[in-house]
Write an enzyme that holds these catalytic residues in place. Structure first.
Site, PDB file in Angstrom:
ATOM      1  N   SER A 137       1.987  -0.116 -10.015  1.00  0.00           N
ATOM      2  CA  SER A 137       1.262  -0.622  -8.854  1.00  0.00           C
ATOM      3  C   SER A 137      -0.204  -0.732  -9.214  1.00  0.00           C
ATOM      4  CB  SER A 137       1.442   0.351  -7.672  1.00  0.00           C
ATOM      5  OG  SER A 137       0.548   0.045  -6.620  1.00  0.00           O
ATOM      6  N   TYR A 150       1.612   9.071  -3.396  1.00  0.00           N
ATOM      7  CA  TYR A 150       2.057   7.881  -4.111  1.00  0.00           C
ATOM      8  C   TYR A 150       1.054   7.477  -5.194  1.00  0.00           C
ATOM      9  CZ  TYR A 150       3.803   3.101  -4.802  1.00  0.00           C
ATOM     10  OH  TYR A 150       4.292   1.939  -5.346  1.00  0.00           O
ATOM     11  N   LYS A 154       1.733   7.287  -9.244  1.00  0.00           N
ATOM     12  CA  LYS A 154       1.584   6.063 -10.034  1.00  0.00           C
ATOM     13  C   LYS A 154       0.530   6.231 -11.127  1.00  0.00           C
ATOM     14  CE  LYS A 154       4.714   3.525  -8.077  1.00  0.00           C
ATOM     15  NZ  LYS A 154       5.932   3.127  -8.802  1.00  0.00           N
TER      16      LYS A 154
END
Length: 326
Positions: A137, A150, A154
């Protein structure tokens, strides 16, 4: 490219990616916790022209991942591509997330990728072939508010991938490790992840359909590329954070809360998939079909950059020769 494993295959990007591999006639191992979505994904892969095997798996458990890979190879043969895509998260300010919640999000999103990579390498290294695709991402480069679990996962995947890649290079291995950095996507995660926001979570525009991500993953599995950026927002976010991260901090502090919420109040009692899958088939798309782009010019440019650079160099040579004649 014949045998593919995809984690998080029951919905969203994983679901769309399974269909794309099915169109190529691949044999696809579908890993996720929710059997309803896995069975639906299996039907779609077979309708597209491929074969599929449902493998209910919690990627946070390394033994379950190992067992799934063994079953996949027993059914379809040696593994060619492993796609690490599974994720879960919590939308909330960091201090509102309980320790067990943060741990669980990290175990699925980050350690699930570690577990998948380890399992794939156990099979690929002795054969000296294979490709591992990490679904990343823009948030692997730039953290944003309300997504600390999150973003942390990542970022960790990016560092982990770079480390393992250099180890493979040192060994002279032909196994490839690549990472595809995604923009905001129209997937069901916004209706299934845990949230403590007052309004319903949403992707931050510009939004892309999960099929855009799926095309990028399939392309990355078939072409030697260290990293692939998808969507116009991804290079902007990455470049902006490199040049002026402090400006990004201030901008996100001002806009990052409202931009990640719709104007609809969230049902505080809704089920979520943090610890258990949400029953039912959630498909690949969520409710932003009318806002989501079906293609990415930036992805096309990235895929064809060598040809474009060659063309640009050729034009430069011609222009120089013409100028010399004047």
């Amino acid at each position: 490219m014949k045998v593919i494993a995809i984690t998080g295959a029951s919905a969203g990007v994983g679901r769309a990616t399974a269909r794309e591999f099915g169109k190529l006639g691949a044999s696809v191992g579908l890993l996720a916790r929710g059997r309803d979505g896995l069975e639906a994904a299996k039907r779609e892969v077979e309708e597209a022209g491929g074969r599929a095997l449902v493998l209910p798996t919690d990627v946070a458990d390394p033994q379950q991942v190992e067992d799934a890979a063994a079953a996949l190879e027993e059914a379809f043969g040696p593994l060619d591509v492993w796609v690490n895509n599974a994720m879960t998260s919590v939308f909330a300010r960091f201090w509102e997330i309980e320790p067990d919640e943060f741990k669980r999000a990290t175990e699925v999103t980050y350690l699930g990728t570690v577990n998948g990579t380890r399992t794939a390498l156990r099979r690929m290294l002795p054969r000296d072939r294979g490709t591992i695709v990490q679904v990343g991402s823009a948030l692997a480069y730039r953290g944003i508010p309300l997504q600390s679990a999150y973003c942390g996962a990542k970022h960790a995947i990016k560092g982990f991938t770079e480390s393992v890649r250099t180890e493979l290079m040192h060994e002279g291995s032909s196994v490839r490790l690549t990472m595809v950095q995604m923009p905001a996507l129209n997937t069901p995660q916004f209706s299934t992840v845990r949230t403590r926001l007052p309004r319903h979570p949403q992707p931050v525009p510009p939004i892309y359909q999960p099929e855009v991500a799926a095309h990028a993953i399939v392309w990355a599995a078939r072409h030697p590329r260290r990293e692939l950026w998808v969507g116009r927002s991804t290079p902007v976010v990455i470049a902006g954070n490199r040049v002026a991260p402090g400006i990004g901090d201030r901008y996100l502090a001002r806009t990052g809360f409202d931009s990640q919420q719709t104007d609809q109040p969230v049902n505080g009692d809704r089920p979520d998939n943090l610890f258990e899958p949400v029953p039912g088939d959630h498909g690949a798309h969520w409710e932003f079909d009318d806002q989501a782009a079906k293609s990415s010019i930036e992805l096309w440019v990235s895929r064809h950059r060598r040809a474009l650079l060659g063309a640009a160099a050729g034009v430069g040579v011609v222009a120089a020769r013409l100028a010399a004649r004047e």
